[in-house]
Design an enzyme around this catalytic site. Structure first.
Site, mmCIF file in Angstrom:
data_model
loop_
_atom_site.group_PDB
_atom_site.id
_atom_site.type_symbol
_atom_site.label_atom_id
_atom_site.label_comp_id
_atom_site.label_asym_id
_atom_site.label_seq_id
_atom_site.Cartn_x
_atom_site.Cartn_y
_atom_site.Cartn_z
ATOM 1 N N THR B 10 0.699 -1.547 0.364
ATOM 2 C CA THR B 10 0.093 -0.458 -0.603
ATOM 3 C C THR B 10 0.727 1.384 0.270
ATOM 4 O OG1 THR B 10 -0.388 -0.160 2.571
ATOM 5 C CG2 THR B 10 -2.009 -0.948 1.036
ATOM 6 N N CYS B 11 0.556 2.507 -0.156
ATOM 7 C CA CYS B 11 0.564 3.954 0.075
ATOM 8 C C CYS B 11 0.952 3.979 1.318
ATOM 9 C CB CYS B 11 0.202 4.559 -0.799
ATOM 10 S SG CYS B 11 -0.300 4.488 -3.002
ATOM 11 N N PRO B 12 1.950 4.752 1.341
ATOM 12 C CA PRO B 12 3.393 5.257 0.618
ATOM 13 C C PRO B 12 4.178 4.346 0.468
ATOM 14 C CG PRO B 12 3.997 5.654 2.880
ATOM 15 C CD PRO B 12 2.538 5.672 2.654
ATOM 16 N N THR B 13 4.226 3.104 0.937
ATOM 17 C CA THR B 13 5.213 1.991 1.172
ATOM 18 C C THR B 13 5.584 1.719 0.111
ATOM 19 O OG1 THR B 13 4.067 1.534 3.440
ATOM 20 C CG2 THR B 13 5.899 -0.112 2.314
ATOM 21 N N ASN B 14 4.405 1.433 -1.220
ATOM 22 C CA ASN B 14 4.840 0.892 -2.402
ATOM 23 C C ASN B 14 6.177 1.785 -2.830
ATOM 24 O OD1 ASN B 14 3.153 3.097 -2.456
ATOM 25 N ND2 ASN B 14 2.003 1.322 -3.537
#
Lengths: 317, 74
Positions: B10-14
Protein backbone atom coordinates in the site's frame (compact mmCIF):
# COMPACT_ATOMS: atom_id res chain seq x y z
CA UNK A 1 -2.79 60.34 40.80
CA UNK A 2 0.40 58.78 42.11
CA UNK A 3 3.54 58.45 40.01
CA UNK A 4 3.25 54.69 40.14
CA UNK A 5 -0.14 54.76 38.45
CA UNK A 6 1.09 57.11 35.75
CA UNK A 7 3.94 54.79 34.87
CA UNK A 8 1.56 51.92 34.18
CA UNK A 9 -0.34 53.86 31.50
CA UNK A 10 -0.63 51.90 28.28
CA UNK A 11 0.14 53.26 24.84
CA UNK A 12 -3.35 53.33 23.32
CA UNK A 13 -1.96 53.36 19.80
CA UNK A 14 -1.10 49.70 20.30
CA UNK A 15 -4.71 48.95 21.19
CA UNK A 16 -6.26 50.90 18.37
CA UNK A 17 -5.11 48.55 15.62
CA UNK A 18 -6.66 45.61 17.41
CA UNK A 19 -5.25 42.20 18.16
CA UNK A 20 -5.85 42.57 21.92
CA UNK A 21 -8.85 40.56 23.01
CA UNK A 22 -10.40 40.69 26.48
CA UNK A 23 -10.29 37.47 28.45
CA UNK A 24 -12.50 36.33 31.33
CA UNK A 25 -9.99 37.07 34.09
CA UNK A 26 -9.48 40.53 35.54
CA UNK A 27 -6.92 42.58 33.56
CA UNK A 28 -6.14 39.65 31.26
CA UNK A 29 -6.05 39.75 27.47
CA UNK A 30 -5.22 37.51 24.54
CA UNK A 31 -2.69 38.99 22.15
CA UNK A 32 -3.25 37.73 18.60
CA UNK A 33 -0.12 37.63 16.48
CA UNK A 34 0.27 38.28 12.79
CA UNK A 35 1.25 35.05 11.04
CA UNK A 36 0.11 35.30 7.40
CA UNK A 37 -0.38 31.88 5.82
CA UNK A 38 0.48 30.24 9.14
CA UNK A 39 4.17 30.05 8.34
CA UNK A 40 6.85 31.65 10.47
CA UNK A 41 10.60 31.31 10.87
CA UNK A 42 11.61 29.45 14.02
CA UNK A 43 13.57 32.50 15.15
CA UNK A 44 10.30 34.37 15.51
CA UNK A 45 8.71 31.34 17.13
CA UNK A 46 11.48 31.35 19.75
CA UNK A 47 10.86 35.04 20.46
CA UNK A 48 7.13 34.33 20.82
CA UNK A 49 7.92 31.47 23.23
CA UNK A 50 10.18 33.76 25.25
CA UNK A 51 7.49 36.45 25.53
CA UNK A 52 4.83 33.86 26.39
CA UNK A 53 6.99 32.54 29.23
CA UNK A 54 7.81 35.98 30.53
CA UNK A 55 4.41 37.69 30.32
CA UNK A 56 1.87 34.90 29.83
CA UNK A 57 1.69 31.70 31.80
CA UNK A 58 3.86 29.64 29.50
CA UNK A 59 1.06 28.73 27.09
CA UNK A 60 0.04 29.89 23.64
CA UNK A 61 -3.09 29.11 21.65
CA UNK A 62 -3.01 28.26 17.95
CA UNK A 63 -6.02 30.03 16.49
CA UNK A 64 -8.22 28.44 13.86
CA UNK A 65 -6.93 31.04 11.38
CA UNK A 66 -3.31 29.97 11.73
CA UNK A 67 -2.27 32.62 14.22
CA UNK A 68 -0.34 32.16 17.43
CA UNK A 69 -2.17 33.82 20.31
CA UNK A 70 -0.46 34.77 23.56
CA UNK A 71 -2.87 34.10 26.39
CA UNK A 72 -3.21 35.45 29.93
CA UNK A 73 -1.39 38.71 29.18
CA UNK A 74 -1.91 41.50 31.71
CA UNK A 75 -2.89 44.72 29.95
CA UNK A 76 -0.19 46.58 31.89
CA UNK A 77 2.39 44.55 29.99
CA UNK A 78 1.07 45.45 26.51
CA UNK A 79 3.84 47.90 25.66
CA UNK A 80 6.57 45.56 26.87
CA UNK A 81 5.03 42.63 24.99
CA UNK A 82 4.77 44.63 21.76
CA UNK A 83 8.33 45.94 22.14
CA UNK A 84 9.87 42.54 22.88
CA UNK A 85 7.95 40.80 20.10
CA UNK A 86 9.17 43.57 17.80
CA UNK A 87 12.74 42.39 18.37
CA UNK A 88 11.64 39.06 16.76
CA UNK A 89 10.43 40.78 14.58
CA UNK A 90 6.88 39.68 15.31
CA UNK A 91 3.87 41.93 14.88
CA UNK A 92 0.46 41.89 16.55
CA UNK A 93 -2.56 41.04 14.36
CA UNK A 94 -5.96 42.68 14.27
CA UNK A 95 -9.56 42.20 15.25
CA UNK A 96 -12.73 44.19 14.62
CA UNK A 97 -13.97 45.60 11.31
CA UNK A 98 -10.75 45.25 9.38
CA UNK A 99 -9.05 43.14 6.75
CA UNK A 100 -7.68 40.19 8.74
CA UNK A 101 -4.47 38.24 8.33
CA UNK A 102 -4.89 35.96 5.30
CA UNK A 103 -4.74 32.19 5.71
CA UNK A 104 -3.06 29.84 3.25
CA UNK A 105 -2.05 26.23 2.81
CA UNK A 106 1.53 25.20 1.98
CA UNK A 107 0.86 25.91 -1.70
CA UNK A 108 2.97 24.70 -4.58
CA UNK A 109 6.38 25.02 -2.93
CA UNK A 110 6.40 21.63 -1.24
CA UNK A 111 2.85 20.27 -1.38
CA UNK A 112 2.53 17.90 -4.36
CA UNK A 113 -1.07 19.00 -4.97
CA UNK A 114 -0.39 22.74 -4.87
CA UNK A 115 -0.90 24.55 -8.17
CA UNK A 116 -0.12 28.13 -7.18
CA UNK A 117 2.08 29.94 -4.67
CA UNK A 118 -0.48 30.55 -1.92
CA UNK A 119 2.17 31.54 0.61
CA UNK A 120 3.37 34.33 -1.67
CA UNK A 121 -0.22 35.52 -2.22
CA UNK A 122 -0.88 35.53 1.55
CA UNK A 123 2.25 37.59 2.21
CA UNK A 124 1.33 40.08 -0.52
CA UNK A 125 -2.20 40.55 0.75
CA UNK A 126 -0.91 40.84 4.31
CA UNK A 127 1.57 43.50 3.26
CA UNK A 128 -0.81 45.56 1.13
CA UNK A 129 -4.23 45.17 2.76
CA UNK A 130 -3.87 43.90 6.34
CA UNK A 131 -5.70 46.06 8.85
CA UNK A 132 -7.60 48.14 6.27
CA UNK A 133 -10.75 49.36 8.06
CA UNK A 134 -13.88 48.19 6.23
CA UNK A 135 -16.24 50.47 8.11
CA UNK A 136 -18.68 47.58 8.58
CA UNK A 137 -17.43 44.21 9.68
CA UNK A 138 -14.47 41.84 9.53
CA UNK A 139 -13.10 40.86 6.14
CA UNK A 140 -11.36 37.54 5.67
CA UNK A 141 -9.23 36.26 2.82
CA UNK A 142 -7.92 32.72 2.38
CA UNK A 143 -5.81 30.89 -0.18
CA UNK A 144 -6.04 27.22 -1.14
CA UNK A 145 -3.50 25.81 -3.55
CA UNK A 146 -5.81 23.31 -5.24
CA UNK A 147 -9.43 22.10 -5.29
CA UNK A 148 -8.84 19.87 -2.24
CA UNK A 149 -9.19 23.23 -0.55
CA UNK A 150 -7.86 22.44 2.94
CA UNK A 151 -8.18 26.15 3.91
CA UNK A 152 -11.94 26.07 3.04
CA UNK A 153 -11.63 29.11 0.79
CA UNK A 154 -15.38 29.54 0.23
CA UNK A 155 -15.92 30.35 3.92
CA UNK A 156 -13.94 33.59 3.47
CA UNK A 157 -15.24 36.97 2.33
CA UNK A 158 -12.93 36.47 -0.64
CA UNK A 159 -11.59 32.94 -1.06
CA UNK A 160 -9.03 31.81 -3.58
CA UNK A 161 -8.49 28.29 -4.88
CA UNK A 162 -5.58 27.32 -7.15
CA UNK A 163 -6.64 26.17 -10.62
CA UNK A 164 -5.20 25.09 -13.93
CA UNK A 165 -6.85 24.51 -17.28
CA UNK A 166 -5.28 21.48 -19.00
CA UNK A 167 -4.55 21.14 -22.68
CA UNK A 168 -3.20 18.02 -24.43
CA UNK A 169 -0.41 18.00 -26.94
CA UNK A 170 -1.27 14.76 -28.77
CA UNK A 171 2.17 14.21 -30.36
CA UNK A 172 3.79 13.82 -26.95
CA UNK A 173 1.09 11.48 -25.61
CA UNK A 174 2.09 7.81 -25.31
CA UNK A 175 -1.51 6.74 -24.63
CA UNK A 176 -0.75 5.20 -21.23
CA UNK A 177 -4.17 6.18 -19.87
CA UNK A 178 -2.83 7.38 -16.51
CA UNK A 179 -4.67 10.72 -16.86
CA UNK A 180 -7.97 8.94 -17.44
CA UNK A 181 -7.17 6.73 -14.45
CA UNK A 182 -6.31 9.71 -12.22
CA UNK A 183 -9.19 11.97 -13.14
CA UNK A 184 -11.81 11.62 -10.42
CA UNK A 185 -14.30 13.87 -12.23
CA UNK A 186 -14.74 11.92 -15.49
CA UNK A 187 -13.28 14.87 -17.37
CA UNK A 188 -10.96 12.56 -19.32
CA UNK A 189 -11.89 9.44 -21.22
CA UNK A 190 -9.80 7.32 -23.60
CA UNK A 191 -10.83 7.65 -27.24
CA UNK A 192 -10.85 4.89 -29.84
CA UNK A 193 -7.46 6.10 -31.11
CA UNK A 194 -6.00 5.28 -27.70
CA UNK A 195 -5.53 8.95 -26.83
CA UNK A 196 -7.32 10.84 -24.05
CA UNK A 197 -10.32 13.09 -24.73
CA UNK A 198 -11.01 16.10 -22.53
CA UNK A 199 -14.57 16.74 -21.33
CA UNK A 200 -14.27 20.37 -20.22
CA UNK A 201 -17.64 20.71 -18.48
CA UNK A 202 -16.62 18.05 -15.91
CA UNK A 203 -13.22 19.57 -15.07
CA UNK A 204 -12.57 21.01 -11.58
CA UNK A 205 -9.15 22.43 -12.59
CA UNK A 206 -7.20 20.22 -10.14
CA UNK A 207 -4.32 19.49 -12.53
CA UNK A 208 -4.03 15.82 -11.59
CA UNK A 209 -3.71 14.96 -15.31
CA UNK A 210 -0.61 17.17 -15.64
CA UNK A 211 0.95 15.79 -12.50
CA UNK A 212 0.52 12.17 -13.49
CA UNK A 213 1.41 12.51 -17.19
CA UNK A 214 4.74 10.73 -17.80
CA UNK A 215 5.60 12.74 -20.90
CA UNK A 216 4.28 16.19 -20.07
CA UNK A 217 1.76 15.89 -22.90
CA UNK A 218 -0.79 17.62 -20.64
CA UNK A 219 0.12 21.22 -20.03
CA UNK A 220 -1.48 24.18 -18.24
CA UNK A 221 -3.07 26.51 -20.75
CA UNK A 222 -4.30 28.77 -17.96
CA UNK A 223 -3.23 28.97 -14.32
CA UNK A 224 -4.53 31.15 -11.51
CA UNK A 225 -7.22 31.30 -8.87
CA UNK A 226 -10.87 30.31 -8.78
CA UNK A 227 -12.41 33.12 -6.72
CA UNK A 228 -15.44 32.69 -4.49
CA UNK A 229 -16.94 35.67 -2.68
CA UNK A 230 -19.28 36.28 0.23
CA UNK A 231 -18.53 33.34 2.49
CA UNK A 232 -18.57 33.43 6.29
CA UNK A 233 -19.15 31.08 9.17
CA UNK A 234 -20.53 31.77 12.64
CA UNK A 235 -24.17 32.00 13.60
CA UNK A 236 -25.49 32.29 10.07
CA UNK A 237 -23.06 30.61 7.69
CA UNK A 238 -22.85 31.42 4.01
CA UNK A 239 -20.82 29.65 1.37
CA UNK A 240 -19.15 32.04 -1.04
CA UNK A 241 -20.05 31.70 -4.73
CA UNK A 242 -18.07 31.84 -7.95
CA UNK A 243 -17.10 35.28 -9.27
CA UNK A 244 -13.89 34.73 -11.22
CA UNK A 245 -11.81 31.96 -12.78
CA UNK A 246 -8.08 31.69 -13.50
CA UNK A 247 -7.42 35.07 -11.93
CA UNK A 248 -3.64 35.58 -12.29
CA UNK A 249 -1.71 35.55 -9.03
CA UNK A 250 -0.39 39.07 -9.66
CA UNK A 251 -3.94 40.50 -9.79
CA UNK A 252 -5.05 39.14 -6.41
CA UNK A 253 -4.41 42.31 -4.38
CA UNK A 254 -6.17 44.56 -6.90
CA UNK A 255 -9.10 42.16 -7.07
CA UNK A 256 -9.59 42.14 -3.30
CA UNK A 257 -9.25 45.93 -3.23
CA UNK A 258 -12.02 46.22 -5.83
CA UNK A 259 -14.31 43.94 -3.79
CA UNK A 260 -13.54 45.97 -0.64
CA UNK A 261 -14.38 49.20 -2.42
CA UNK A 262 -17.79 47.82 -3.51
CA UNK A 263 -18.44 46.45 -0.01
CA UNK A 264 -17.67 49.77 1.70
CA UNK A 265 -19.90 51.63 -0.73
CA UNK A 266 -22.90 49.27 -0.71
CA UNK A 267 -22.89 48.61 3.03
CA UNK A 268 -22.97 52.33 3.79
CA UNK A 269 -25.44 53.06 6.57
CA UNK A 270 -26.13 49.37 7.29
CA UNK A 271 -23.85 49.06 10.29
CA UNK A 272 -22.20 45.78 11.15
CA UNK A 273 -22.92 43.67 8.07
CA UNK A 274 -20.74 41.09 6.32
CA UNK A 275 -20.03 41.18 2.60
CA UNK A 276 -22.06 38.02 1.88
CA UNK A 277 -25.22 39.55 3.31
CA UNK A 278 -24.65 42.73 1.29
CA UNK A 279 -24.39 40.63 -1.89
CA UNK A 280 -27.61 38.80 -1.00
CA UNK A 281 -29.38 42.14 -0.56
CA UNK A 282 -27.93 43.88 -3.63
CA UNK A 283 -27.92 40.85 -5.92
CA UNK A 284 -24.81 39.05 -7.14
CA UNK A 285 -25.03 40.73 -10.56
CA UNK A 286 -24.27 44.14 -9.07
CA UNK A 287 -20.87 43.00 -7.78
CA UNK A 288 -20.26 40.85 -10.85
CA UNK A 289 -20.79 43.85 -13.15
CA UNK A 290 -18.46 46.03 -11.08
CA UNK A 291 -15.70 43.44 -11.12
CA UNK A 292 -16.15 42.74 -14.83
CA UNK A 293 -15.17 46.35 -15.61
CA UNK A 294 -11.80 45.83 -13.98
CA UNK A 295 -11.12 42.13 -14.64
CA UNK A 296 -12.97 41.40 -17.89
CA UNK A 297 -11.13 38.24 -18.90
CA UNK A 298 -11.59 36.49 -15.57
CA UNK A 299 -15.02 37.36 -14.16
CA UNK A 300 -17.63 34.68 -14.86
CA UNK A 301 -20.71 35.37 -17.02
CA UNK A 302 -23.22 34.58 -14.30
CA UNK A 303 -23.29 33.49 -10.69
CA UNK A 304 -25.59 32.99 -7.72
CA UNK A 305 -25.64 34.85 -4.38
CA UNK A 306 -23.70 33.36 -1.43
CA UNK A 307 -25.62 30.31 -0.28
CA UNK A 308 -27.07 29.99 3.20
CA UNK A 309 -26.31 26.80 5.10
CA UNK A 310 -29.25 25.34 6.99
CA UNK A 311 -28.12 25.24 10.61
CA UNK A 312 -31.50 23.81 11.73
CA UNK A 313 -31.50 26.15 14.72
CA UNK A 314 -33.24 29.51 15.01
CA UNK A 315 -35.51 31.14 12.47
CA UNK A 316 -34.66 31.27 8.75
CA UNK A 317 -34.39 34.75 7.31
CA UNK B 1 15.81 -5.71 -16.80
CA UNK B 2 14.98 -5.50 -13.09
CA UNK B 3 11.31 -6.03 -12.23
CA UNK B 4 10.03 -4.99 -8.83
CA UNK B 5 6.68 -6.41 -7.79
CA UNK B 6 4.84 -3.85 -5.67
CA UNK B 7 1.46 -5.55 -5.90
CA UNK B 8 -0.21 -5.86 -2.51
CA UNK B 9 1.96 -3.07 -1.08
CA UNK B 10 0.00 0.00 0.00
CA UNK B 11 0.83 3.72 -0.34
CA UNK B 12 3.23 5.16 0.60
CA UNK B 13 5.21 1.97 1.34
CA UNK B 14 5.15 1.03 -2.36
CA UNK B 15 6.78 4.35 -3.26
CA UNK B 16 9.47 3.97 -0.58
CA UNK B 17 10.18 0.41 -1.80
CA UNK B 18 10.42 1.72 -5.39
CA UNK B 19 12.93 4.34 -4.21
CA UNK B 20 15.02 1.71 -2.43
CA UNK B 21 14.98 -0.47 -5.56
CA UNK B 22 16.13 2.50 -7.64
CA UNK B 23 19.12 2.96 -5.34
CA UNK B 24 20.37 -0.45 -6.55
CA UNK B 25 20.45 0.46 -10.26
CA UNK B 26 22.53 2.93 -12.29
CA UNK B 27 21.36 6.19 -13.84
CA UNK B 28 19.97 5.56 -17.32
CA UNK B 29 19.04 1.95 -16.52
CA UNK B 30 15.48 0.84 -17.22
CA UNK B 31 13.45 -0.78 -14.45
CA UNK B 32 9.90 -2.15 -14.24
CA UNK B 33 7.43 -1.86 -11.40
CA UNK B 34 4.26 -3.89 -11.01
CA UNK B 35 1.55 -1.78 -9.43
CA UNK B 36 -1.99 -2.43 -8.24
CA UNK B 37 -4.91 -0.59 -9.76
CA UNK B 38 -6.39 2.29 -7.74
CA UNK B 39 -4.29 4.52 -5.50
CA UNK B 40 -0.93 2.84 -6.26
CA UNK B 41 -1.14 3.40 -10.03
CA UNK B 42 -2.34 6.99 -9.49
CA UNK B 43 0.31 7.95 -6.95
CA UNK B 44 3.51 5.98 -7.51
CA UNK B 45 4.24 7.05 -11.14
CA UNK B 46 3.55 10.68 -10.28
CA UNK B 47 5.81 10.59 -7.22
CA UNK B 48 8.63 8.86 -9.13
CA UNK B 49 8.32 11.45 -11.90
CA UNK B 50 8.61 14.14 -9.24
CA UNK B 51 11.92 12.58 -8.09
CA UNK B 52 13.41 13.12 -11.53
CA UNK B 53 13.00 9.70 -13.13
CA UNK B 54 11.78 9.33 -16.68
CA UNK B 55 8.53 7.43 -17.11
CA UNK B 56 8.69 5.40 -20.32
CA UNK B 57 5.33 3.71 -20.34
CA UNK B 58 2.48 2.17 -18.47
CA UNK B 59 0.54 -0.92 -19.56
CA UNK B 60 -2.41 -2.65 -17.98
CA UNK B 61 -2.04 -6.44 -17.71
CA UNK B 62 -4.54 -8.75 -16.02
CA UNK B 63 -5.80 -6.18 -13.50
CA UNK B 64 -2.44 -4.68 -12.59
CA UNK B 65 -0.07 -2.21 -14.19
CA UNK B 66 3.48 -2.43 -15.47
CA UNK B 67 5.34 0.86 -15.14
CA UNK B 68 8.55 1.15 -17.15
CA UNK B 69 10.96 3.80 -15.98
CA UNK B 70 14.45 5.05 -16.69
CA UNK B 71 16.45 6.01 -13.62
CA UNK B 72 17.25 9.74 -13.51
CA UNK B 73 20.32 11.51 -12.11
CA UNK B 74 21.18 10.76 -8.47
Amino acid sequence: MSDEKKSTAVDLKNLKAGGFIKERGKDLFTVRLRVPGGRLPVGRLKKIAEVAEKYGQGMVHLSVRQSVELININFRDFDAVVAELGEGPQKVASCGARVRVPTACGGCEYNPNGLVDTQKSALEVDEKLFGTPTGHHKFKVGFAGCPFDCPKSATNDVGFQGAIWPVLSVEECIGCGLCDKSCTEDAITMGEDGKPRFIPENCLYCGDCLKVCPTEAWRAEKKGYTVRIGGKWGRRPLVGTLFAEFLPEEQVVDFIAAVLEWYKEKAEGQGRIRLGDVIRAEGADALLARLRERFPGFVVDATIPPQAIATQIGKDR
Amino acid sequence: MTTVDLRGVTCPTNFVKAKLALEMVDTGEVIEFLLDDGEPVKNVPRSLKGEGHKLLGLKETDGYYVLTLEKGEE
